[in-house]
Write an enzyme that holds these catalytic residues in place. Sequence first.
Site, PDB file in Angstrom:
ATOM      1  N   ALA A  63       3.080  -1.110   3.537  1.00 37.47           N
ATOM      2  CA  ALA A  63       2.095  -0.225   4.153  1.00 37.47           C
ATOM      3  C   ALA A  63       2.460   1.232   3.911  1.00 37.47           C
ATOM      4  CB  ALA A  63       1.999  -0.512   5.649  1.00 37.47           C
ATOM      5  N   GLN A  74       6.988  -3.030  10.710  1.00 43.44           N
ATOM      6  CA  GLN A  74       7.838  -2.184   9.869  1.00 43.44           C
ATOM      7  C   GLN A  74       7.605  -2.475   8.382  1.00 43.44           C
ATOM      8  OE1 GLN A  74       9.849   0.397  10.312  1.00 43.44           O
ATOM      9  NE2 GLN A  74       9.382   0.532  12.500  1.00 43.44           N
ATOM     10  N   SER A  75       6.356  -2.505   7.982  1.00 41.10           N
ATOM     11  CA  SER A  75       5.996  -2.840   6.599  1.00 41.10           C
ATOM     12  C   SER A  75       6.339  -1.724   5.620  1.00 41.10           C
ATOM     13  CB  SER A  75       4.494  -3.138   6.529  1.00 41.10           C
ATOM     14  OG  SER A  75       4.075  -3.254   5.187  1.00 41.10           O
ATOM     15  N   ASN A  76       7.208  -2.041   4.652  1.00 39.93           N
ATOM     16  CA  ASN A  76       7.485  -1.107   3.567  1.00 39.93           C
ATOM     17  C   ASN A  76       6.261  -0.961   2.670  1.00 39.93           C
ATOM     18  OD1 ASN A  76      10.326  -0.806   4.238  1.00 39.93           O
ATOM     19  ND2 ASN A  76      10.590  -2.885   3.442  1.00 39.93           N
TER      20      ASN A  76
END
Length: 332
Positions: free
Chosen positions: A79, A75-77
């Site tokens: 990325a 859940q990378s912001n």
Amino acid sequence: MHLSRFPRVHLAHLPTPLELLPNFSKALGGPNIYIKRDDCTGLGSGGNKTRKLEFLIADAVAQNADVVITQGATQSNHARQTVAAACKVGMDCEILLENRTESTERDYVESGNVFLDKLFGAGVTHYSKDTDMVEAMEVMAADLKAKGRRPYIIPGGGSNAIGALGYVNCAIETLTQANDRGLRIDHFVTATGSAGTQAGLVVGFEATNSNIPLLGIGVRAPKEKQEENVFKLACATADMMEIPGIVTRDKVVANCDYVGGGYGVPTDSMIEAVSMMAKLEGILMDPVYSGKGLAGLIDLIRKGNFKADDNIVFLHTGGSVALFGYLKAFDL
């Protein structure tokens, strides 16, 4: 500090708001808590990484890249904002996602940021926990070069000296806002993970002689490792800006007591913090960074670590999109 000496593409809605949180402050019995709204940077639903990407994407353009590669947790912001930035300049983007929590929940692995990564058109590849993600990016870059592409690797979190310039700029921006309204900032608090945000802020605050204590609330690494990572990056950033030695080791402070079970693993205090901010101020935090950072601030206030009349600025690093990957944790 003349940041215009460095290549930059303008992606963010700046300056971001600096707001008093009257209901939140009252609920905690003081001090006066302000929020720096870097969730409002605009790009791809906003967040702190957009400031870094203004400088990183400009460097990619300068190097004539046609595809950017980056990595992060599922859940990378970072990325999500990276692929949105790539869209703005007409580049392709490859996202490498590491399942650091080892969750198999459909909401976590397919919704939230992952959904937006794909909506923005990124190539998304999933990796298991403890994969060497730096090596994985290098392998992908080599494969792309063999196909005639021109890849540009952006480190996780956008956290290198180039990316940290975005938060040198944020420090200057915040001081300008405070000076314009006559606000004395007694403490500045931020979540800290890949180190770039805190490193850039400490360089900016020290180089402007602000005398504002900066506290990072860790979301991943133990205190000693986190502080060393931030200090090393702050020094590299200062060197690049030709102001070596501006940051001393004692100015880098992290409290890593609120990580809980690990990076991205929900905690009761995070859920309380996110719920309080939503219900008291109508502001959405995120479950990985700003939620745990705010949980740390709440606990430190309750323990009496600040004076009742202090003015504290908390940096909202964005990422509320990730809430949709954590539906089960909130059990609403």
